[in-house]
Design a protein around this motif. Structure first.
Motif, PDB file in Angstrom:
ATOM      1  N   LEU A 147     -15.484  -3.106 -10.124  1.00  0.00           N
ATOM      2  CA  LEU A 147     -16.198  -2.195 -11.052  1.00  0.00           C
ATOM      3  C   LEU A 147     -16.976  -3.312 -11.953  1.00  0.00           C
ATOM      4  O   LEU A 147     -16.542  -4.303 -12.620  1.00  0.00           O
ATOM      5  CB  LEU A 147     -15.331  -1.612 -12.178  1.00  0.00           C
ATOM      6  CG  LEU A 147     -14.512  -0.613 -11.555  1.00  0.00           C
ATOM      7  CD1 LEU A 147     -13.740  -0.110 -12.631  1.00  0.00           C
ATOM      8  CD2 LEU A 147     -15.410   0.695 -10.910  1.00  0.00           C
ATOM      9  N   VAL A 148     -18.440  -3.362 -11.750  1.00  0.00           N
ATOM     10  CA  VAL A 148     -19.253  -4.288 -12.172  1.00  0.00           C
ATOM     11  C   VAL A 148     -20.546  -3.516 -12.942  1.00  0.00           C
ATOM     12  O   VAL A 148     -20.824  -2.242 -12.763  1.00  0.00           O
ATOM     13  CB  VAL A 148     -19.852  -5.278 -11.101  1.00  0.00           C
ATOM     14  CG1 VAL A 148     -18.914  -6.041 -10.674  1.00  0.00           C
ATOM     15  CG2 VAL A 148     -20.811  -4.150 -10.056  1.00  0.00           C
ATOM     16  N   SER A 149     -21.121  -4.229 -13.930  1.00  0.00           N
ATOM     17  CA  SER A 149     -22.388  -3.750 -14.501  1.00  0.00           C
ATOM     18  C   SER A 149     -23.544  -4.447 -14.302  1.00  0.00           C
ATOM     19  O   SER A 149     -23.856  -5.589 -14.840  1.00  0.00           O
ATOM     20  CB  SER A 149     -21.950  -3.602 -16.087  1.00  0.00           C
ATOM     21  OG  SER A 149     -23.167  -3.112 -16.815  1.00  0.00           O
ATOM     22  N   VAL A 150     -24.679  -3.864 -13.387  1.00  0.00           N
ATOM     23  CA  VAL A 150     -25.693  -4.496 -13.229  1.00  0.00           C
ATOM     24  C   VAL A 150     -26.814  -3.767 -13.073  1.00  0.00           C
ATOM     25  O   VAL A 150     -26.658  -2.410 -13.017  1.00  0.00           O
ATOM     26  CB  VAL A 150     -25.341  -5.174 -11.657  1.00  0.00           C
ATOM     27  CG1 VAL A 150     -24.510  -6.392 -11.576  1.00  0.00           C
ATOM     28  CG2 VAL A 150     -25.145  -4.312 -10.812  1.00  0.00           C
ATOM     29  N   SER A 151     -27.881  -4.491 -13.333  1.00  0.00           N
ATOM     30  CA  SER A 151     -29.082  -3.451 -13.292  1.00  0.00           C
ATOM     31  C   SER A 151     -29.635  -3.255 -12.022  1.00  0.00           C
ATOM     32  O   SER A 151     -30.592  -2.382 -11.808  1.00  0.00           O
ATOM     33  CB  SER A 151     -30.334  -4.224 -14.204  1.00  0.00           C
ATOM     34  OG  SER A 151     -30.379  -5.263 -13.997  1.00  0.00           O
ATOM     35  N   ALA A 152     -29.573  -4.323 -11.116  1.00  0.00           N
ATOM     36  CA  ALA A 152     -30.011  -4.013  -9.835  1.00  0.00           C
ATOM     37  C   ALA A 152     -29.380  -2.836  -9.023  1.00  0.00           C
ATOM     38  O   ALA A 152     -28.140  -2.622  -9.337  1.00  0.00           O
ATOM     39  CB  ALA A 152     -29.904  -5.411  -9.197  1.00  0.00           C
ATOM     40  N   THR A 153     -29.983  -2.468  -8.176  1.00  0.00           N
ATOM     41  CA  THR A 153     -29.673  -1.488  -7.143  1.00  0.00           C
ATOM     42  C   THR A 153     -29.378  -1.874  -5.720  1.00  0.00           C
ATOM     43  O   THR A 153     -28.588  -1.009  -4.849  1.00  0.00           O
ATOM     44  CB  THR A 153     -30.390  -0.088  -6.717  1.00  0.00           C
ATOM     45  OG1 THR A 153     -32.041  -0.834  -6.536  1.00  0.00           O
ATOM     46  CG2 THR A 153     -31.011   0.386  -8.346  1.00  0.00           C
ATOM     47  N   ASP A 154     -29.753  -3.139  -5.309  1.00  0.00           N
ATOM     48  CA  ASP A 154     -29.747  -3.713  -4.040  1.00  0.00           C
ATOM     49  C   ASP A 154     -29.515  -4.936  -4.120  1.00  0.00           C
ATOM     50  O   ASP A 154     -30.188  -5.821  -4.393  1.00  0.00           O
ATOM     51  CB  ASP A 154     -31.123  -3.377  -3.202  1.00  0.00           C
ATOM     52  CG  ASP A 154     -30.915  -3.846  -1.861  1.00  0.00           C
ATOM     53  OD1 ASP A 154     -29.901  -4.013  -1.470  1.00  0.00           O
ATOM     54  OD2 ASP A 154     -31.867  -4.099  -1.248  1.00  0.00           O
ATOM     55  N   LEU A 155     -28.236  -5.384  -3.940  1.00  0.00           N
ATOM     56  CA  LEU A 155     -27.765  -6.982  -3.926  1.00  0.00           C
ATOM     57  C   LEU A 155     -27.319  -7.587  -2.513  1.00  0.00           C
ATOM     58  O   LEU A 155     -26.547  -6.777  -1.880  1.00  0.00           O
ATOM     59  CB  LEU A 155     -26.689  -7.324  -4.936  1.00  0.00           C
ATOM     60  CG  LEU A 155     -27.057  -6.840  -6.350  1.00  0.00           C
ATOM     61  CD1 LEU A 155     -25.960  -6.981  -7.506  1.00  0.00           C
ATOM     62  CD2 LEU A 155     -28.107  -8.009  -6.804  1.00  0.00           C
TER      63      LEU A 155
END
Length: 291
Positions: A147-155
């Motif tokens: 479970l992570v919190s990132v603003s990107a949608t594609d990594l």
């Protein structure tokens, strides 16, 4: 070459420590060291460069690492297939998690999963270094899911599925000058001393981006990894912070932000590595609970 040798090698390589690797593998350090030493003799190469307070992979160790993962994944896949033929789900899943999951109840999801699949062990690891580290561990295979919190949608190397989203608010002391405001803009906060979270945390990245977009700088007085400590410092009027609304308690005051910042977290899965059926089922349970 035995599977347990590869398992111990992988644990030590991923933790960077014989002590921590042995703990992860569930054996004493001497057993892990002996197994890896035997593996090195069989391969005719040193796998680790041992230095003072430092353990690095040699070129030979780095070359072995992806193959060790593939071999162990194939063995687990074979076990999954046999268990599946018997109608069973077995295995171990390494799940990384955040320090905060808001109102979304991770413990309830894990409890239901344990009842449905009693032969699956879920090893839960809470990050203290933020989502950036968890993402790298999912990419490398040292975590199955996170479970992570990132603003990107594609990594690269990752599949992300949003689990939860909520507003962020200013958190200040009840006697702070902005405590009675209906709404504040981050432009009003540039001169305030901030209680913040380390670089790499999702909530920190969101706030940093908001100030950067407004071409503002701010003073970060303190960095913490504990939401309870952050609230205590804020309550004592030692600084302000910006938090997900679910992290607010009765000791501090929440003020709406004009910028409508949001905090979200996602489930990260590797899309370049094969994960076990147990990990796939846990991912399905997490995503299903969020939908």
């Amino acid at each position: 070459m035995q599977p347990h040798q590869l398992a111990y090698f992988l644990a030590v390589a991923e933790t960077g420590s014989f002590t921590q690797g042995a703990q992860r593998a569930g054996v004493v350090q001497s057993a892990a060291s002996a197994a890896i030493a035997q593996l090195e003799r069989e391969l005719g190469a040193r796998l680790f460069a041992r230095g003072y307070h430092r353990l690095d992979l040699t070129a030979e160790g780095a070359a072995l690492l992806p193959h060790a993962r593939d071999v162990l994944a194939a063995i687990q896949s074979a076990k999954d297939a046999v268990a599946g033929a018997r109608g069973q789900l077995v295995g171990t899943v390494r799940l990384g998690t955040l320090a905060l999951t808001g109102p979304w109840d991770l413990a309830a999801v894990l409890q239901r999963f344990a009842v449905a699949h009693p032969r699956v062990e879920v090893h839960l690891r809470q990050t203290i270094s933020g989502s950036v580290t968890s993402l790298e561990e999912v990419r490398s295979g040292s975590l199955d899911l996170a479970l992570v919190s990132v603003s990107a949608t594609d990594l690269p190397g990752l599949a992300l599925t949003e689990i939860h989203r909520e507003p962020m608010v200013l958190a200040c002391s009840p006697d702070h000058r902005l405590a009675d405001a209906v709404e504040v803009s981050i432009t009003e906060l540039a001169a305030e001393p901030f209680i913040e979270y380390p670089t790499g945390w999702g909530n920190r990245a969101t706030v940093d981006q908001a100030f950067a977009s407004a071409r503002l700088t701010r003073t970060i007085r303190t960095e913490v990894t504990d939401f309870a400590l952050a609230r205590t410092l804020v309550a004592r009027n030692l600084g302000v912070t910006i938090l997900p609304v679910s992290a607010i308690d009765a000791t501090i005051t929440a003020v709406r932000l004009h910028e409508h910042l949001e905090w979200a977290f996602q489930l990260a899965q590797p899309n370049h590595l094969r994960i076990s059926r147990a990990a796939s089922e846990l991912a399905r349970a997490i995503i299903g609970d969020a939908s």
